[in-house]
Design a protein around this motif. Structure first.
Motif, PDB file in Angstrom:
ATOM      1  N   VAL A  17       6.464  47.286  35.132  1.00  0.00           N
ATOM      2  CA  VAL A  17       6.098  48.477  35.894  1.00  0.00           C
ATOM      3  C   VAL A  17       6.708  48.368  37.286  1.00  0.00           C
ATOM      4  N   LEU A  18       7.446  49.396  37.663  1.00  0.00           N
ATOM      5  CA  LEU A  18       8.117  49.415  38.963  1.00  0.00           C
ATOM      6  C   LEU A  18       7.310  50.154  40.019  1.00  0.00           C
ATOM      7  N   ALA A  19       6.632  51.235  39.620  1.00  0.00           N
ATOM      8  CA  ALA A  19       5.847  52.010  40.585  1.00  0.00           C
ATOM      9  C   ALA A  19       4.834  52.877  39.856  1.00  0.00           C
ATOM     10  N   VAL A  20       3.659  52.992  40.469  1.00  0.00           N
ATOM     11  CA  VAL A  20       2.627  53.915  40.016  1.00  0.00           C
ATOM     12  C   VAL A  20       2.326  54.832  41.199  1.00  0.00           C
ATOM     13  N   ASP A  21       2.410  56.134  40.975  1.00  0.00           N
ATOM     14  CA  ASP A  21       2.202  57.120  42.031  1.00  0.00           C
ATOM     15  C   ASP A  21       0.973  57.959  41.688  1.00  0.00           C
ATOM     16  N   ASP A  22      -0.156  57.649  42.338  1.00  0.00           N
ATOM     17  CA  ASP A  22      -1.395  58.374  42.059  1.00  0.00           C
ATOM     18  C   ASP A  22      -1.299  59.838  42.475  1.00  0.00           C
ATOM     19  N   ALA A  23      -0.731  60.101  43.643  1.00  0.00           N
ATOM     20  CA  ALA A  23      -0.636  61.482  44.136  1.00  0.00           C
ATOM     21  C   ALA A  23       0.254  62.336  43.241  1.00  0.00           C
ATOM     22  N   GLY A  24       1.323  61.743  42.742  1.00  0.00           N
ATOM     23  CA  GLY A  24       2.252  62.476  41.882  1.00  0.00           C
ATOM     24  C   GLY A  24       1.943  62.356  40.398  1.00  0.00           C
ATOM     25  N   HIS A  25       0.859  61.648  40.043  1.00  0.00           N
ATOM     26  CA  HIS A  25       0.470  61.441  38.639  1.00  0.00           C
ATOM     27  C   HIS A  25       1.665  60.958  37.813  1.00  0.00           C
ATOM     28  N   SER A  26       2.315  59.891  38.289  1.00  0.00           N
ATOM     29  CA  SER A  26       3.501  59.404  37.584  1.00  0.00           C
ATOM     30  C   SER A  26       3.578  57.887  37.614  1.00  0.00           C
ATOM     31  N   VAL A  27       4.365  57.367  36.674  1.00  0.00           N
ATOM     32  CA  VAL A  27       4.605  55.931  36.586  1.00  0.00           C
ATOM     33  C   VAL A  27       6.061  55.728  36.178  1.00  0.00           C
ATOM     34  N   HIS A  28       6.677  54.687  36.718  1.00  0.00           N
ATOM     35  CA  HIS A  28       8.067  54.343  36.434  1.00  0.00           C
ATOM     36  C   HIS A  28       8.091  52.900  35.935  1.00  0.00           C
ATOM     37  N   PHE A  29       8.735  52.667  34.790  1.00  0.00           N
ATOM     38  CA  PHE A  29       8.747  51.304  34.261  1.00  0.00           C
ATOM     39  C   PHE A  29       9.938  51.079  33.332  1.00  0.00           C
ATOM     40  N   LEU A  30      10.288  49.795  33.193  1.00  0.00           N
ATOM     41  CA  LEU A  30      11.236  49.366  32.175  1.00  0.00           C
ATOM     42  C   LEU A  30      10.429  48.959  30.959  1.00  0.00           C
ATOM     43  N   PHE A  31      10.895  49.341  29.782  1.00  0.00           N
ATOM     44  CA  PHE A  31      10.185  49.057  28.540  1.00  0.00           C
ATOM     45  C   PHE A  31      11.167  48.424  27.571  1.00  0.00           C
ATOM     46  N   GLU A  32      10.800  47.284  27.009  1.00  0.00           N
ATOM     47  CA  GLU A  32      11.658  46.605  26.027  1.00  0.00           C
ATOM     48  C   GLU A  32      10.965  46.525  24.681  1.00  0.00           C
ATOM     49  N   MET A  33      11.774  46.744  23.653  1.00  0.00           N
ATOM     50  CA  MET A  33      11.312  46.548  22.282  1.00  0.00           C
ATOM     51  C   MET A  33      12.224  45.503  21.654  1.00  0.00           C
ATOM     52  N   ALA A  34      11.627  44.485  21.046  1.00  0.00           N
ATOM     53  CA  ALA A  34      12.382  43.416  20.383  1.00  0.00           C
ATOM     54  C   ALA A  34      12.999  43.961  19.092  1.00  0.00           C
ATOM     55  N   PRO A  35      14.066  43.323  18.604  1.00  0.00           N
ATOM     56  CA  PRO A  35      14.652  43.760  17.331  1.00  0.00           C
ATOM     57  C   PRO A  35      13.599  43.817  16.222  1.00  0.00           C
ATOM     58  N   GLY A  36      13.620  44.911  15.462  1.00  0.00           N
ATOM     59  CA  GLY A  36      12.703  45.085  14.351  1.00  0.00           C
ATOM     60  C   GLY A  36      11.297  45.537  14.729  1.00  0.00           C
ATOM     61  N   SER A  37      11.068  45.885  15.986  1.00  0.00           N
ATOM     62  CA  SER A  37       9.722  46.267  16.417  1.00  0.00           C
ATOM     63  C   SER A  37       9.558  47.781  16.479  1.00  0.00           C
ATOM     64  N   LYS A  38       8.312  48.187  16.692  1.00  0.00           N
ATOM     65  CA  LYS A  38       8.015  49.602  16.872  1.00  0.00           C
ATOM     66  C   LYS A  38       6.857  49.736  17.849  1.00  0.00           C
ATOM     67  N   PHE A  39       6.773  50.897  18.471  1.00  0.00           N
ATOM     68  CA  PHE A  39       5.624  51.236  19.298  1.00  0.00           C
ATOM     69  C   PHE A  39       4.800  52.213  18.464  1.00  0.00           C
ATOM     70  N   PRO A  40       3.466  52.062  18.434  1.00  0.00           N
ATOM     71  CA  PRO A  40       2.652  52.906  17.555  1.00  0.00           C
ATOM     72  C   PRO A  40       2.850  54.406  17.805  1.00  0.00           C
ATOM     73  N   ARG A  41       2.546  55.172  16.776  1.00  0.00           N
ATOM     74  CA  ARG A  41       2.595  56.621  16.880  1.00  0.00           C
ATOM     75  C   ARG A  41       1.736  57.045  18.072  1.00  0.00           C
ATOM     76  N   HIS A  42       2.290  57.954  18.871  1.00  0.00           N
ATOM     77  CA  HIS A  42       1.559  58.399  20.055  1.00  0.00           C
ATOM     78  C   HIS A  42       1.870  59.856  20.384  1.00  0.00           C
ATOM     79  N   ASN A  43       0.966  60.437  21.139  1.00  0.00           N
ATOM     80  CA  ASN A  43       1.071  61.803  21.611  1.00  0.00           C
ATOM     81  C   ASN A  43       1.298  61.768  23.117  1.00  0.00           C
ATOM     82  N   HIS A  44       2.209  62.585  23.574  1.00  0.00           N
ATOM     83  CA  HIS A  44       2.461  62.680  25.007  1.00  0.00           C
ATOM     84  C   HIS A  44       1.499  63.668  25.649  1.00  0.00           C
ATOM     85  N   ILE A  45       0.664  63.157  26.542  1.00  0.00           N
ATOM     86  CA  ILE A  45      -0.170  64.003  27.387  1.00  0.00           C
ATOM     87  C   ILE A  45       0.687  64.426  28.580  1.00  0.00           C
ATOM     88  N   CYS A  46       1.718  63.676  28.827  1.00  0.00           N
ATOM     89  CA  CYS A  46       2.595  63.840  29.982  1.00  0.00           C
ATOM     90  C   CYS A  46       3.993  64.299  29.554  1.00  0.00           C
TER      91      CYS A  46
END
Length: 142
Positions: free
Chosen positions: A36-65
């Motif tokens: 996580v690089l920055a969390v901005d409460d006033a702007g309701h935002s977050v900035h981050f680097l995200f890594e996924m290893a070979p053969g991995s997945k991130f669970p099914r999700h819904n974007h509220i944002c």
């Protein structure tokens, strides 16, 4: 007076080496980690680097944002298509998907919401229950 205005408008620089990578396996997302690089409460935002290893997945999700995702390296797939290095994806609220990768990938991600809630993630394979990832979730990885 001008001096104060100038100081208030100074750019904020976030050095990536000042932040640590955190595995997300302990919260149920094996093969993934985040810086996580920055969390901005006033702007309701977050900035981050995200890594996924070979053969991995991130669970099914819904974007509220709204999500803006730039593929720094590697390749990944989800219902919307195949993404490679340099791909830029803009996802609007209400999109459901399950990102996967065969090769592994690093993504620069910017999430912007109308409140502090960002993602609603399926807590099990059936989607019977969900977990909301909000600004507080990301802040604990700063």
């Amino acid at each position: 007076m001008q001096e104060n205005v100038a100081k208030a408008n100074v750019a904020k620089v976030f050095e990536p080496d000042a932040h640590k990578w955190h595995s997300l396996a302990d919260v149920g997302y094996p093969g993934t980690r985040m810086k996580v690089l920055a969390v901005d409460d006033a702007g309701h935002s977050v900035h981050f680097l995200f890594e996924m290893a070979p053969g991995s997945k991130f669970p099914r999700h819904n974007h509220i944002c709204r999500a803006i995702v730039y593929t720094v390296q590697g390749e990944w797939d989800y219902e919307e298509g195949h993404m490679g290095p340099g791909s830029l994806v803009i996802e609007e609220p209400g999109q459901y998907h399950t990102p996967t990768t065969k090769t592994g990938c690093t993504l620069l991600t910017h999430l912007i919401s109308h409140n502090k809630n960002m993602l609603e993630v399926d807590a099990d394979e059936k989607g019977d229950s969900t977990v909301v990832l909000d600004l507080d979730f990301y802040r604990r990885y700063l």
